[in-house]
Design a protein around this motif. Structure first.
Motif, mmCIF file in Angstrom:
data_model
loop_
_atom_site.group_PDB
_atom_site.id
_atom_site.type_symbol
_atom_site.label_atom_id
_atom_site.label_comp_id
_atom_site.label_asym_id
_atom_site.label_seq_id
_atom_site.Cartn_x
_atom_site.Cartn_y
_atom_site.Cartn_z
ATOM 1 N N GLY A 182 -3.586 2.733 12.559
ATOM 2 C CA GLY A 182 -3.195 3.889 11.764
ATOM 3 C C GLY A 182 -2.251 3.550 10.636
ATOM 4 O O GLY A 182 -1.586 4.436 10.098
ATOM 5 N N SER A 183 -2.186 2.276 10.263
ATOM 6 C CA SER A 183 -1.304 1.853 9.169
ATOM 7 C C SER A 183 -1.948 0.673 8.450
ATOM 8 O O SER A 183 -2.632 -0.150 9.071
ATOM 9 C CB SER A 183 0.070 1.440 9.706
ATOM 10 O OG SER A 183 -0.038 0.346 10.585
ATOM 11 N N GLU A 231 -6.644 -1.981 11.049
ATOM 12 C CA GLU A 231 -5.934 -0.934 10.321
ATOM 13 C C GLU A 231 -6.315 0.449 10.852
ATOM 14 O O GLU A 231 -5.465 1.335 10.979
ATOM 15 C CB GLU A 231 -6.247 -1.023 8.822
ATOM 16 C CG GLU A 231 -5.575 -2.177 8.114
ATOM 17 C CD GLU A 231 -5.980 -2.286 6.654
ATOM 18 O OE1 GLU A 231 -5.162 -2.766 5.846
ATOM 19 O OE2 GLU A 231 -7.129 -1.901 6.322
ATOM 20 N N PRO A 272 2.305 5.145 0.508
ATOM 21 C CA PRO A 272 2.195 6.099 1.623
ATOM 22 C C PRO A 272 0.978 6.993 1.476
ATOM 23 O O PRO A 272 0.612 7.389 0.368
ATOM 24 C CB PRO A 272 3.502 6.899 1.532
ATOM 25 C CG PRO A 272 4.449 6.005 0.782
ATOM 26 C CD PRO A 272 3.600 5.234 -0.182
ATOM 27 N N TYR A 314 -4.368 4.364 4.064
ATOM 28 C CA TYR A 314 -4.400 3.723 5.374
ATOM 29 C C TYR A 314 -5.101 2.373 5.373
ATOM 30 O O TYR A 314 -5.231 1.760 6.433
ATOM 31 C CB TYR A 314 -5.065 4.653 6.391
ATOM 32 C CG TYR A 314 -4.281 5.921 6.606
ATOM 33 C CD1 TYR A 314 -3.155 5.937 7.413
ATOM 34 C CD2 TYR A 314 -4.645 7.100 5.963
ATOM 35 C CE1 TYR A 314 -2.416 7.095 7.600
ATOM 36 C CE2 TYR A 314 -3.914 8.264 6.137
ATOM 37 C CZ TYR A 314 -2.802 8.258 6.960
ATOM 38 O OH TYR A 314 -2.064 9.407 7.124
ATOM 39 N N SER A 333 -5.385 -1.432 3.191
ATOM 40 C CA SER A 333 -4.957 -2.325 2.121
ATOM 41 C C SER A 333 -6.166 -2.733 1.280
ATOM 42 O O SER A 333 -7.318 -2.541 1.699
ATOM 43 C CB SER A 333 -4.293 -3.564 2.726
ATOM 44 O OG SER A 333 -5.168 -4.189 3.650
ATOM 45 N N PRO A 363 4.930 -1.611 15.273
ATOM 46 C CA PRO A 363 5.260 -0.829 14.066
ATOM 47 C C PRO A 363 6.157 -1.631 13.131
ATOM 48 O O PRO A 363 6.869 -2.548 13.549
ATOM 49 C CB PRO A 363 5.972 0.401 14.623
ATOM 50 C CG PRO A 363 6.477 -0.013 15.963
ATOM 51 C CD PRO A 363 5.498 -1.005 16.493
ATOM 52 N N ARG A 364 6.111 -1.285 11.874
ATOM 53 C CA ARG A 364 6.877 -2.001 10.857
ATOM 54 C C ARG A 364 8.373 -1.970 11.182
ATOM 55 O O ARG A 364 8.941 -0.917 11.420
ATOM 56 C CB ARG A 364 6.614 -1.383 9.485
ATOM 57 C CG ARG A 364 7.225 -2.129 8.308
ATOM 58 C CD ARG A 364 6.550 -3.476 8.092
ATOM 59 N NE ARG A 364 6.968 -4.111 6.859
ATOM 60 C CZ ARG A 364 6.311 -4.000 5.709
ATOM 61 N NH1 ARG A 364 5.207 -3.284 5.628
ATOM 62 N NH2 ARG A 364 6.751 -4.624 4.627
ATOM 63 N N THR A 389 0.843 -1.194 0.000
ATOM 64 C CA THR A 389 0.000 0.000 0.000
ATOM 65 C C THR A 389 0.880 1.247 0.000
ATOM 66 O O THR A 389 1.793 1.360 0.822
ATOM 67 C CB THR A 389 -0.907 -0.006 1.241
ATOM 68 O OG1 THR A 389 -1.622 -1.250 1.304
ATOM 69 C CG2 THR A 389 -1.903 1.140 1.191
ATOM 70 N N TRP A 433 2.595 -7.094 12.368
ATOM 71 C CA TRP A 433 1.495 -6.113 12.321
ATOM 72 C C TRP A 433 0.307 -6.580 13.157
ATOM 73 O O TRP A 433 -0.328 -5.774 13.848
ATOM 74 C CB TRP A 433 1.090 -5.902 10.867
ATOM 75 C CG TRP A 433 -0.038 -4.932 10.678
ATOM 76 C CD1 TRP A 433 0.040 -3.580 10.622
ATOM 77 C CD2 TRP A 433 -1.421 -5.261 10.520
ATOM 78 N NE1 TRP A 433 -1.207 -3.033 10.431
ATOM 79 C CE2 TRP A 433 -2.130 -4.054 10.356
ATOM 80 C CE3 TRP A 433 -2.135 -6.462 10.478
ATOM 81 C CZ2 TRP A 433 -3.501 -4.004 10.183
ATOM 82 C CZ3 TRP A 433 -3.509 -6.421 10.304
ATOM 83 C CH2 TRP A 433 -4.173 -5.198 10.158
#
Length: 279
Positions: A208-209, A204, A183, A186, A188, A237-238, A181, A232
């Motif tokens: 927030g991602s 998601e 930037p 928010y 997929s 966080p990634r 996805t 995730w």
């Protein structure tokens, strides 16, 4: 003595002797405290007479504020008029064994077994077709548990499916054609997730991602769980796990499976820190 002079005398006495603001003197005050001796005195104090110690029982519902004790009026419970023929559906009473069993939908039909227990009654309210389908929780042995199997095959062998099984066989996403996805977006693509789409969309939003691509190809060309998706799912966080140098896929999945969802841990610790005895 006029009413005005009586009121002014009483106001001066209470303000000078007991340091009670005049605005606090109301008709429901039962006692006031003598701040020099710490003694509760009966209110009102007779004009020109001695202050009497408060000896009555304290009201069960009262207010102590600014050196005064007042009785608080209790509200009568509401009365609802119901027709004689009407009845309200009630949930069964909880029992100690409710924590040890699941719903028993056949119980009500068995002679002498009684009606539904609480677990069954609640399960009837929230049927499976109304609940969002959820992924299995990542476990520490996902990276060393062998190749994934179709959930039906896993169940036929007497075992429950794991996250690797669900992702590898139940999701239509193709790792060859799927793209991360971009930037600023928010969510997929919904067509990645089949029946799991509502749960993924909700997580998601909370994270927030967007969710990463959940599957990848292994060394032999088979589909398998991507460790970034397990990361995730655990609310991290990634790169929190997957960008640590020296961790291969098996160790990354083990770290995700041995961890806790940080959002849940934060909420639990905040509850414990704010908990006070008796509240």
């Amino acid at each position: 003595m006029s009413f005005r002079s009586k009121h002014m005398w009483r106001t001066r006495i209470y303000w000078k002797v007991y340091r009670i603001p005049p605005r606090r003197i109301t008709h429901d005050i039962k006692a006031v405290i003598d701040k020099t001796t710490g003694t509760w005195l009966k209110y009102p104090i007779r004009e020109g007479g001695r202050a009497r110690k408060y000896t009555a029982a304290w009201p069960r519902h009262g207010i102590v504020n600014d050196g005064t004790m007042s009785e608080r009026e209790r509200l009568a419970p509401p009365v609802i008029e119901l027709p004689v023929s009407s009845s309200l559906p009630l949930l069964p009473t909880p029992t100690a064994s409710d924590a040890m069993r699941g719903p028993d939908f056949a119980k009500a039909g068995r002679e002498g077994a009684g009606g539904d227990d609480l677990v069954t009654a609640v399960a009837r309210l929230f049927t499976k077709d109304r609940a969002a389908k959820l992924f299995k929780t990542p476990t520490a042995n996902l990276g060393s548990n062998g190749a994934p199997q179709h959930p039906d095959k896993r169940k036929a062998g007497g075992h429950g499916p794991n996250l690797d099984d669900e992702v590898s066989f139940l999701l239509p996403v193709d790792p060859d054609t799927a793209e991360e996805t971009p930037p600023g977006v928010y969510h997929s693509p919904s067509d990645w997730w089949a029946d799991y789409a509502p749960a993924v969309r909700r997580w998601e939003t909370l994270m927030g991602s967007p969710a990463p691509i959940p599957v990848e190809f292994g060394p032999r060309g088979g589909r398998r769980l991507a460790s970034v998706f397990a990361e995730w799912l655990m609310g991290l966080p990634r790169g929190w796990i997957t960008h640590i140098p020296g961790l291969n896929r098996a160790r990354q999945l083990k770290a995700a499976g041995n961890g806790v969802v940080s959002q849940q841990a934060f909420t639990a610790y905040m509850h414990l820190m704010n908990y006070k005895e008796g509240e």
